[in-house]
Motif scaffolding. Structure first.
Motif, PDB file in Angstrom:
ATOM      1  N   ALA A 114       0.463  -1.057  -0.065  1.00 20.23           N
ATOM      2  CA  ALA A 114      -0.407  -0.274  -0.017  1.00 20.23           C
ATOM      3  C   ALA A 114       0.889   1.190  -0.389  1.00 20.23           C
ATOM      4  O   ALA A 114       0.787   2.168   0.613  1.00 20.23           O
ATOM      5  N   ALA A 115       2.070   1.426  -0.562  1.00 19.28           N
ATOM      6  CA  ALA A 115       2.480   2.734  -0.341  1.00 19.28           C
ATOM      7  C   ALA A 115       1.912   3.606  -1.279  1.00 19.28           C
ATOM      8  O   ALA A 115       1.134   3.437  -2.149  1.00 19.28           O
ATOM      9  N   THR A 116       1.913   4.685  -0.707  1.00 12.65           N
ATOM     10  CA  THR A 116       1.418   5.844  -1.449  1.00 12.65           C
ATOM     11  C   THR A 116       2.288   7.108  -0.422  1.00 12.65           C
ATOM     12  O   THR A 116       3.004   7.032  -0.008  1.00 12.65           O
ATOM     13  N   ILE A 117       0.953   8.467  -1.042  1.00  5.39           N
ATOM     14  CA  ILE A 117       1.405   9.751  -0.358  1.00  5.39           C
ATOM     15  C   ILE A 117       0.110   9.702   0.971  1.00  5.39           C
ATOM     16  O   ILE A 117      -0.763   9.568   0.241  1.00  5.39           O
ATOM     17  N   ARG A 118       0.325   9.765   1.727  1.00  4.79           N
ATOM     18  CA  ARG A 118      -0.257  10.400   3.248  1.00  4.79           C
ATOM     19  C   ARG A 118      -0.760  11.459   3.298  1.00  4.79           C
ATOM     20  O   ARG A 118       0.736  12.093   4.389  1.00  4.79           O
ATOM     21  N   ASN A 119      -1.521  11.993   3.675  1.00  2.00           N
ATOM     22  CA  ASN A 119      -1.374  13.303   3.899  1.00  2.00           C
ATOM     23  C   ASN A 119      -2.563  13.738   5.364  1.00  2.00           C
ATOM     24  O   ASN A 119      -3.376  13.387   5.701  1.00  2.00           O
ATOM     25  N   PHE A 120      -1.324  13.121   6.792  1.00  2.00           N
ATOM     26  CA  PHE A 120      -1.314  13.629   7.825  1.00  2.00           C
ATOM     27  C   PHE A 120      -1.755  14.714   8.425  1.00  2.00           C
ATOM     28  O   PHE A 120      -2.444  15.202   9.387  1.00  2.00           O
TER      29      PHE A 120
ATOM     30  N   CYS B 145      13.325  -8.589   8.672  1.00  2.00           N
ATOM     31  CA  CYS B 145      13.237  -7.302   8.553  1.00  2.00           C
ATOM     32  C   CYS B 145      11.454  -7.628   7.755  1.00  2.00           C
ATOM     33  O   CYS B 145      11.355  -7.570   7.020  1.00  2.00           O
ATOM     34  N   ALA B 146      10.678  -5.806   8.651  1.00  2.00           N
ATOM     35  CA  ALA B 146       9.386  -5.775   7.707  1.00  2.00           C
ATOM     36  C   ALA B 146       9.949  -4.331   7.853  1.00  2.00           C
ATOM     37  O   ALA B 146       9.729  -3.545   8.846  1.00  2.00           O
ATOM     38  N   ASN B 147       8.937  -3.715   7.337  1.00  2.00           N
ATOM     39  CA  ASN B 147       8.259  -2.228   6.571  1.00  2.00           C
ATOM     40  C   ASN B 147       6.917  -2.981   7.457  1.00  2.00           C
ATOM     41  O   ASN B 147       5.807  -3.085   6.881  1.00  2.00           O
ATOM     42  N   GLY B 148       6.695  -1.474   8.186  1.00  2.00           N
ATOM     43  CA  GLY B 148       5.129  -0.904   8.466  1.00  2.00           C
ATOM     44  C   GLY B 148       4.152  -1.222   8.296  1.00  2.00           C
ATOM     45  O   GLY B 148       4.444  -0.883   6.465  1.00  2.00           O
ATOM     46  N   THR B 149       2.967  -0.922   8.575  1.00  2.00           N
ATOM     47  CA  THR B 149       1.113  -0.313   7.088  1.00  2.00           C
ATOM     48  C   THR B 149       1.994   0.927   6.482  1.00  2.00           C
ATOM     49  O   THR B 149       1.705   0.946   4.836  1.00  2.00           O
ATOM     50  N   TYR B 150       3.373   1.823   6.863  1.00  2.00           N
ATOM     51  CA  TYR B 150       2.773   2.807   6.426  1.00  2.00           C
ATOM     52  C   TYR B 150       4.325   2.967   5.693  1.00  2.00           C
ATOM     53  O   TYR B 150       4.814   2.985   5.883  1.00  2.00           O
ATOM     54  N   PHE B 151       4.348   3.480   4.239  1.00  2.00           N
ATOM     55  CA  PHE B 151       5.491   3.340   3.193  1.00  2.00           C
ATOM     56  C   PHE B 151       4.853   4.992   2.325  1.00  2.00           C
ATOM     57  O   PHE B 151       4.006   4.554   1.364  1.00  2.00           O
TER      58      PHE B 151
ATOM     59  N   ASP C 252       2.885  21.070  10.236  1.00  2.00           N
ATOM     60  CA  ASP C 252       3.948  20.400   9.634  1.00  2.00           C
ATOM     61  C   ASP C 252       3.968  20.007   8.919  1.00  2.00           C
ATOM     62  O   ASP C 252       3.526  18.434   8.579  1.00  2.00           O
ATOM     63  N   ARG C 253       3.753  20.209   6.715  1.00  2.00           N
ATOM     64  CA  ARG C 253       3.044  19.782   6.265  1.00  2.00           C
ATOM     65  C   ARG C 253       3.547  18.810   5.486  1.00  2.00           C
ATOM     66  O   ARG C 253       2.914  18.743   4.222  1.00  2.00           O
ATOM     67  N   LYS C 254       5.225  19.463   5.178  1.00  2.00           N
ATOM     68  CA  LYS C 254       5.589  19.043   3.689  1.00  2.00           C
ATOM     69  C   LYS C 254       5.856  17.746   4.260  1.00  2.00           C
ATOM     70  O   LYS C 254       5.696  16.739   4.572  1.00  2.00           O
ATOM     71  N   PHE C 255       5.639  17.104   2.536  1.00  2.00           N
ATOM     72  CA  PHE C 255       5.698  15.048   2.195  1.00  2.00           C
ATOM     73  C   PHE C 255       7.230  15.209   2.540  1.00  2.00           C
ATOM     74  O   PHE C 255       8.081  16.016   1.793  1.00  2.00           O
ATOM     75  N   ARG C 256       7.491  13.948   2.814  1.00  3.88           N
ATOM     76  CA  ARG C 256       8.830  13.663   3.179  1.00  3.88           C
ATOM     77  C   ARG C 256       9.304  12.122   3.212  1.00  3.88           C
ATOM     78  O   ARG C 256       7.900  11.625   3.308  1.00  3.88           O
ATOM     79  N   PRO C 257      10.202  11.587   2.440  1.00  2.00           N
ATOM     80  CA  PRO C 257       9.551  10.224   2.335  1.00  2.00           C
ATOM     81  C   PRO C 257       9.844   9.043   3.838  1.00  2.00           C
ATOM     82  O   PRO C 257      10.089   9.989   5.210  1.00  2.00           O
ATOM     83  N   HIS C 258       8.428   7.997   4.306  1.00  2.00           N
ATOM     84  CA  HIS C 258       8.232   7.300   4.965  1.00  2.00           C
ATOM     85  C   HIS C 258       8.663   6.115   4.924  1.00  2.00           C
ATOM     86  O   HIS C 258       8.150   5.278   4.247  1.00  2.00           O
ATOM     87  N   ILE C 259       9.294   5.751   5.744  1.00  6.05           N
ATOM     88  CA  ILE C 259       9.817   4.180   5.806  1.00  6.05           C
ATOM     89  C   ILE C 259       9.984   4.193   7.200  1.00  6.05           C
ATOM     90  O   ILE C 259      10.375   4.596   8.449  1.00  6.05           O
ATOM     91  N   HIS C 260       9.313   2.634   7.794  1.00  6.82           N
ATOM     92  CA  HIS C 260       8.934   2.414   9.195  1.00  6.82           C
ATOM     93  C   HIS C 260       9.283   0.932   9.322  1.00  6.82           C
ATOM     94  O   HIS C 260       8.544   0.133   8.949  1.00  6.82           O
TER      95      HIS C 260
END
Length: 292
Positions: free
Chosen positions: A92-98, A187-193, A202-210
């Protein structure tokens, strides 16, 4: 939260708890306060309450829970060969708007709605971008970790393993083909990627690896090292090690993230290298020795 700068390790940052009101009762305002002041404080209290609920909800959806187990090189000198288990590419790789206002309207429910709206709008174009750039997170992450381990002198073998949940570490390691190896690295990545912003502030989009990582003894299955790592995205409610993404991979909008596929994927690849280096540092006992 443990914060690290790129390619170097520093002491974890300790968060200081600050009370937003001098009184022990958050609902009890000073008698001398004006009605306007009391109204403003009430509004701010509810806003931050909902924000806390939202962040906690986001954390709950983030993936599995791990214990932070530091590696002890002195006690594990017998570990010379490691099997690295295949790492799933997050589906579910995507751009997430938190940073969506929806996150504050209804607390956790608003955050969940904001997450779904973002995913539905951006899932296809972002995933197409990754495909067009020939990017496979799972494969590249596994190869980066294996390469770093080999440079440290370990004998490394890559193995493929199916897992029930692509966002979680394996539940047990008896079926991992680790004959002849001293340890198993999972090793595994979490739900968000993908790319995310943090809050309405803090609304700037940045890489998200978890990333979650665990090293177990191949014979006894004892956990020798376990860690949780965030790259780019930050969350003060989490105890993960935080690796900073360079400012050039921060974007003002999701359209900007999609505008230059090469640079967007480059931001994720920089994160893969940082995560692999962080794991290498931890396997040296957390020393600041220069990586080879």
């Amino acid at each position: 939260m443990r914060r690290y700068d790129s390619y170097s390790q520093k002491c974890p940052v300790r968060l200081k708890t600050v009370s937003c009101c001098q009184n022990s009762d958050p609902y009890q305002f000073p008698r001398s306060a004006s009605k306007t002041r009391r109204k403003q404080e009430t509004v701010m209290y509810h806003v931050f309450t909902k924000l806390s609920v939202w962040l906690g909800f986001s954390l709950a959806l983030g993936g599995c829970v791990v214990s932070h187990v530091p590696f002890n090189p002195a006690e594990n000198q017998h570990i010379r060969s490691i099997v690295v288990v295949s790492i799933p590419t997050p589906p579910a790789a995507t751009i997430r708007n938190f940073g969506s206002p929806m996150a504050l309207v209804g607390g956790g429910i608003g955050a969940f709605a904001a997450m779904n709206v973002s995913a539905s709008e951006n899932k296809d174009p972002f995933q197409q971008l990754l495909v067009q750039q020939g990017f496979d997170f799972g494969k590249e992450m596994q190869e980066a970790i294996a390469g770093r381990l080999r440079k440290m002198g370990y004998a490394v073998r890559l193995v493929q393993m199916a897992r029930e949940n692509p966002y979680r570490l394996l539940g047990e390691y008896e079926k991992v083909p680790a004959a002849g190896a001293d340890a198993i690295l999972d090793c595994a990545n979490g739900t968000y990627f993908g790319y995310s912003n943090v809050t309405m502030i803090d609304r700037k989009f940045r890489p998200h690896i978890h990333v979650y990582v665990r090293l177990v003894d191949a014979k006894t299955k004892k956990v020798l090292y376990e860690d949780e790592i965030l790259y780019g995205y930050t969350n003060p409610f989490m105890t993960a090690a935080e690796l900073s993404a360079p400012d050039k991979y921060f974007y003002d909008s999701d359209e900007a993230v999609l505008a230059d596929g090469r640079k967007t994927v480059e931001g994720l690849r920089v994160g893969i290298a940082q995560v692999a280096d962080h794991i290498a540092v931890q396997l040296r006992g957390g020393t600041q020795a220069e990586l080879k």
